[in-house]
Motif scaffolding. Structure first.
Motif, PDB file in Angstrom:
ATOM      1  N   VAL B 112       0.846  -1.192   0.000  1.00  0.00           N
ATOM      2  CA  VAL B 112       0.000   0.000   0.000  1.00  0.00           C
ATOM      3  C   VAL B 112       0.886   1.249   0.000  1.00  0.00           C
ATOM      4  O   VAL B 112       1.816   1.361   0.802  1.00  0.00           O
ATOM      5  CB  VAL B 112      -0.905   0.017   1.256  1.00  0.00           C
ATOM      6  CG1 VAL B 112      -1.685   1.341   1.345  1.00  0.00           C
ATOM      7  CG2 VAL B 112      -1.876  -1.170   1.242  1.00  0.00           C
ATOM      8  N   GLY B 113       0.563   2.167  -0.902  1.00  0.00           N
ATOM      9  CA  GLY B 113       1.280   3.443  -0.940  1.00  0.00           C
ATOM     10  C   GLY B 113       0.359   4.596  -0.567  1.00  0.00           C
ATOM     11  O   GLY B 113      -0.865   4.465  -0.644  1.00  0.00           O
ATOM     12  N   THR B 114       0.951   5.715  -0.151  1.00  0.00           N
ATOM     13  CA  THR B 114       0.169   6.927   0.133  1.00  0.00           C
ATOM     14  C   THR B 114       0.974   8.150  -0.321  1.00  0.00           C
ATOM     15  O   THR B 114       2.144   8.037  -0.690  1.00  0.00           O
ATOM     16  CB  THR B 114      -0.101   7.105   1.647  1.00  0.00           C
ATOM     17  OG1 THR B 114       1.164   7.238   2.311  1.00  0.00           O
ATOM     18  CG2 THR B 114      -0.884   5.942   2.230  1.00  0.00           C
ATOM     19  N   VAL B 115       0.323   9.296  -0.238  1.00  0.00           N
ATOM     20  CA  VAL B 115       0.968  10.586  -0.490  1.00  0.00           C
ATOM     21  C   VAL B 115       0.781  11.400   0.788  1.00  0.00           C
ATOM     22  O   VAL B 115      -0.237  12.070   0.960  1.00  0.00           O
ATOM     23  CB  VAL B 115       0.329  11.301  -1.697  1.00  0.00           C
ATOM     24  CG1 VAL B 115       1.119  12.560  -2.051  1.00  0.00           C
ATOM     25  CG2 VAL B 115       0.241  10.373  -2.905  1.00  0.00           C
ATOM     26  N   GLU B 145       4.218   9.080  11.243  1.00  0.00           N
ATOM     27  CA  GLU B 145       2.992   8.385  11.687  1.00  0.00           C
ATOM     28  C   GLU B 145       2.559   7.327  10.668  1.00  0.00           C
ATOM     29  O   GLU B 145       2.227   6.200  11.020  1.00  0.00           O
ATOM     30  CB  GLU B 145       1.847   9.388  11.794  1.00  0.00           C
ATOM     31  CG  GLU B 145       1.518   9.841  13.205  1.00  0.00           C
ATOM     32  CD  GLU B 145       0.479  10.962  13.143  1.00  0.00           C
ATOM     33  OE1 GLU B 145       0.770  12.014  13.742  1.00  0.00           O
ATOM     34  OE2 GLU B 145      -0.570  10.790  12.478  1.00  0.00           O
ATOM     35  N   GLN B 146       2.545   7.740   9.411  1.00  0.00           N
ATOM     36  CA  GLN B 146       2.097   6.803   8.374  1.00  0.00           C
ATOM     37  C   GLN B 146       3.070   5.633   8.238  1.00  0.00           C
ATOM     38  O   GLN B 146       2.659   4.498   7.982  1.00  0.00           O
ATOM     39  CB  GLN B 146       1.914   7.529   7.036  1.00  0.00           C
ATOM     40  CG  GLN B 146       0.746   8.526   7.050  1.00  0.00           C
ATOM     41  CD  GLN B 146       0.288   8.908   5.644  1.00  0.00           C
ATOM     42  OE1 GLN B 146       0.685   8.303   4.666  1.00  0.00           O
ATOM     43  NE2 GLN B 146      -0.578   9.910   5.569  1.00  0.00           N
ATOM     44  N   VAL B 151       2.572   1.858   6.159  1.00  0.00           N
ATOM     45  CA  VAL B 151       2.514   2.158   4.716  1.00  0.00           C
ATOM     46  C   VAL B 151       3.809   1.678   4.052  1.00  0.00           C
ATOM     47  O   VAL B 151       4.902   1.857   4.598  1.00  0.00           O
ATOM     48  CB  VAL B 151       2.299   3.677   4.487  1.00  0.00           C
ATOM     49  CG1 VAL B 151       2.395   4.012   3.002  1.00  0.00           C
ATOM     50  CG2 VAL B 151       0.941   4.103   5.054  1.00  0.00           C
ATOM     51  N   ASP B 152       3.665   1.048   2.883  1.00  0.00           N
ATOM     52  CA  ASP B 152       4.824   0.423   2.245  1.00  0.00           C
ATOM     53  C   ASP B 152       5.616   1.351   1.338  1.00  0.00           C
ATOM     54  O   ASP B 152       6.808   1.167   1.156  1.00  0.00           O
ATOM     55  CB  ASP B 152       4.364  -0.792   1.433  1.00  0.00           C
ATOM     56  CG  ASP B 152       3.664  -1.819   2.310  1.00  0.00           C
ATOM     57  OD1 ASP B 152       4.307  -2.323   3.235  1.00  0.00           O
ATOM     58  OD2 ASP B 152       2.457  -2.072   2.086  1.00  0.00           O
ATOM     59  N   PHE B 153       4.920   2.300   0.720  1.00  0.00           N
ATOM     60  CA  PHE B 153       5.670   3.284  -0.095  1.00  0.00           C
ATOM     61  C   PHE B 153       4.956   4.630  -0.087  1.00  0.00           C
ATOM     62  O   PHE B 153       3.740   4.703  -0.018  1.00  0.00           O
ATOM     63  CB  PHE B 153       5.949   2.777  -1.511  1.00  0.00           C
ATOM     64  CG  PHE B 153       4.754   2.465  -2.378  1.00  0.00           C
ATOM     65  CD1 PHE B 153       3.989   1.321  -2.177  1.00  0.00           C
ATOM     66  CD2 PHE B 153       4.403   3.303  -3.442  1.00  0.00           C
ATOM     67  CE1 PHE B 153       2.901   1.019  -2.997  1.00  0.00           C
ATOM     68  CE2 PHE B 153       3.323   3.001  -4.275  1.00  0.00           C
ATOM     69  CZ  PHE B 153       2.565   1.858  -4.042  1.00  0.00           C
ATOM     70  N   VAL B 214      10.459   1.856   4.437  1.00  0.00           N
ATOM     71  CA  VAL B 214       9.463   2.354   3.478  1.00  0.00           C
ATOM     72  C   VAL B 214      10.195   2.718   2.184  1.00  0.00           C
ATOM     73  O   VAL B 214      11.284   3.299   2.225  1.00  0.00           O
ATOM     74  CB  VAL B 214       8.748   3.606   4.030  1.00  0.00           C
ATOM     75  CG1 VAL B 214       7.777   4.165   2.994  1.00  0.00           C
ATOM     76  CG2 VAL B 214       8.010   3.271   5.324  1.00  0.00           C
ATOM     77  N   THR B 215       9.607   2.332   1.049  1.00  0.00           N
ATOM     78  CA  THR B 215      10.176   2.703  -0.246  1.00  0.00           C
ATOM     79  C   THR B 215       9.691   4.110  -0.603  1.00  0.00           C
ATOM     80  O   THR B 215       8.521   4.433  -0.398  1.00  0.00           O
ATOM     81  CB  THR B 215       9.720   1.692  -1.313  1.00  0.00           C
ATOM     82  OG1 THR B 215      10.233   0.409  -0.950  1.00  0.00           O
ATOM     83  CG2 THR B 215      10.219   2.075  -2.699  1.00  0.00           C
TER      84      THR B 215
END
Lengths: 424, 424
Positions: B112-115, B145-146, B151-153, B214-215
């Motif tokens: 799972v990725g986020t911005v 926090e994320q 979160v993976d990336f 994290v990537t």
């Protein structure tokens, strides 16, 4: 075609393509551009296909033995015209194929193509239950009849002869032969132990084409039907023969297009386009897809649009659409629309990639409308305004000038606030 | 990532990709392959992205300010997994973005990725009505926090700094900047007259990324939003900066992906892929589309699949899907499915074109089933068996083993009659 007799037509096309009339005429003389138009037909939207022209899209229409409604085919024609088909082909193989062809010829404002061997095969099948009753005379008569009716271009499967068949028989393909016309002729040739009449009587066919100014689209019976069969010896052997037949047609003043694959992975497309152009004296290349994978059932319009766009970039001139129904059923009206729009996108992508400056105008217009967040203008400039509008308005727009994806965080709107900085 | 601690995971991936474990490890060390996986997460379907691996597809999920249903986003996640998404990104910008992220992290079997800047911006907007209240500390806290949540990336828009902005401001683009993260940061930088915190505090971000494994996906704020803006000085200036930041990340042992366009005509894609690989030390290239035209409203999944397939052929490793809803609305569940399948086709077309022999196996299986006219086997091997089956069975099949398109004149069946000739 008789260039001087058709000069007003060519003037219109040159204007439309934004090329000089002299350039267009020269390319037609060289055979790198064709204008498929039977001397008996008067249509509102003729087109030029080939080098330096916009990439064109053909839609296949026509009944089958299982689905032979004439109304349905005319609806497909009307959808094809609405969404911008440059030509249509009537590939009917149902019982009423003559009526359908007549109706399509009457109603189509764009050039109409056919595959005359289908009519011959359907008739033989109806009357005798097999193809072996077919005679070369039947074939030539049907070709002449269809030319007299006004058909603008014919697919002629003349690339299958005893020599190419010999190469093919040693090839051991996954899918053997997937061309319908090719399969009919193969059955006939083996049953009769004779040469393919479309090859043997090619000069007679040229005479008919010359008389009625019909363009010949030289069919590729040996096109690959699987990505595993692409660019094999059988396919290239046939291409070489088509190149020789192109030269014979050119020497008689007959316009020629070359048909191409088929199923083919992306890495082979450039080579195939180059080979066609070199081997066939620069004759326009008419590709079916190509489908870049065999596994996209239900989505072959997408697999086809990927191949078609890249083929167009590499120099293919004429794209035969593929619908989501390919390999599954005769396309419905909706399938025709889906397939055509996918290929209009592919053709336009090809035009942009080939550096056609005029093609960029519409992209600029859409982008400027997008920048202004003028939604109605964007919808109107798109391939399918109704769909775009319905998509946008499905969600209530809490903020009027943006869409529901970014809403408050619309990048365009946020950047507009920084306008002063950007124009310093 | 800590290669030796993750060895059993890498063994599984190497087996799945059909590459030697040592090769995979070496590529991860060099940074040409990444395995995005937070050290806190345990998932069933991790993946490797980059050189020599199968091309991967990401699906963007997430709410917007206008559509913030958590159930809807989880349905989209479930459809994404069903149709083969390799990763998902939660791009939520609705009020409940934390709950959505938590739910997606819990339920997603893929990375799972986020911005993170979105969460910061949404919070600032909710609390203060603008972005200028944001502090670099807020940003770093949110990132941490994320990362702690698993979160993976992360997409980090660190390529926008005062220097790249300067080049951008002189560029006079049609669409200026279309990156949401970029637009938020641009507003902040101009309001505060300060450097982009994601650039200024890049070392701090690297520390967090290193700690949680994290990537980092280095975002391209200056990606072109129109084909007319593609490959301009602003875009390439940002790429150069991303190359420098890649080197810094690699030297700290942080995995990096580079994000790329955007809107771009086909003729520029190869150059862009090559430039990314050269400038960013061979880091995996993550492309959004690219859309090969601006005018395909309602059909951007097709314009995107065309660009993505060709980009993959040229060496792009990771494709961010585009749905038919792009530029029009937040995608529905159906839009997600349509977009994902289009991009699965593009990725597979890329694998075939890159000569991945294992990718050909499925095409061969489908083609052999097609040759045998084994319909059920074909359906099961396709991307969407239900659609293929429904398409086929819509028409009554008067003849059981063919489809309604060719019916009696099925080329495969006709050629099978000539089997003796073909195997001589």
């Amino acid at each position: 075609m008789d260039i001087e007799k058709r000069i007003s037509l060519l003037e219109k096309i040159a204007q439309d393509e934004k090329v000089a009339l002299e350039t267009l005429k020269e390319k037609i003389r060289q055979g790198t551009v064709v204008v498929p138009l039977n001397k008996k037909r008067k249509i509102n939207h003729p087109c030029a296909i080939g080098e330096g022209m916009r990439v064109k899209v053909n839609v296949n229409l026509g009944s089958s033995w299982e689905a032979d409604g004439i109304e349905e085919e005319l609806k497909k024609l009307s959808v094809s015209i609405k969404y911008g088909a440059d030509t249509v082909m009537d590939l009917s193989t149902g019982k009423n194929l003559k009526e359908i062809r007549k109706a399509i010829l009457e109603q189509s404002p764009v050039p109409v193509g056919t595959v005359p061997i289908y009519e011959v095969a359907v008739k033989a099948m109806e009357e005798k239950g097999n193809f072996s009753s077919i005679t070369p005379r039947d074939i030539l008569q049907t070709i002449e009849e269809q030319a007299r009716e006004g058909v603008d271009f014919f697919t002629i499967h003349c690339g299958l002869n005893r020599k190419t068949l010999e190469v093919f028989s040693r090839q051991k393909r996954v899918m053997d032969m997937v061309s319908r016309g090719g399969a009919i002729l193969l059955n006939w040739m083996l049953a009769k132990n004779k040469e393919n009449p479309l090859y043997e009587y090619f000069d007679k066919i040229l005479e008919i084409a010359k008389e009625y100014e019909v363009t010949l689209s030289l069919g590729d019976s040996l096109r690959p039907g699987s990505v595993l069969d692409a660019t094999d010896r059988a396919q290239i052997e046939e291409l070489i023969l088509l190149g020789e037949l192109t030269q014979r047609a050119h020497s008689k003043g007959v316009q020629v297009i070359i048909e191409g694959p088929g199923h083919m992975a992306l890495d082979q497309i450039e080579t195939n386009v180059l080979a066609e152009k070199k081997i066939c004296q620069g004759a326009p290349f008419y590709v079916l897809g190509p489908l870049v994978t065999d596994i996209a059932l239900g989505y072959d319009h997408i697999a086809g649009a990927i191949g078609a766009a890249y083929a167009a970039y590499c120099g293919a001139d004429f794209l035969c659409y593929v619908t989501p129904a390919e390999h599954l059923r005769l396309p419905t009206v909706e399938d025709v629309k889906e397939g055509l729009i996918a290929f209009k996108i592919a053709a336009h992508a090809g035009d942009l990639a080939r550096g056609n400056k005029h093609a960029y105008i519409r992209d600029e217009q859409v982008s400027r409308a997008r920048k202004k967040r003028n939604w109605e203008e964007q919808f109107e400039l798109s391939f399918d305004p109704e769909k775009a509008r319905a998509y946008y308005f499905r969600d209530r727009q809490k903020i009027k000038d943006v869409c529901s994806m970014c809403s408050k965080f619309c990048s365009i709107k946020l950047v507009d606030k920084c306008r002063k900085f950007l124009i310093k």
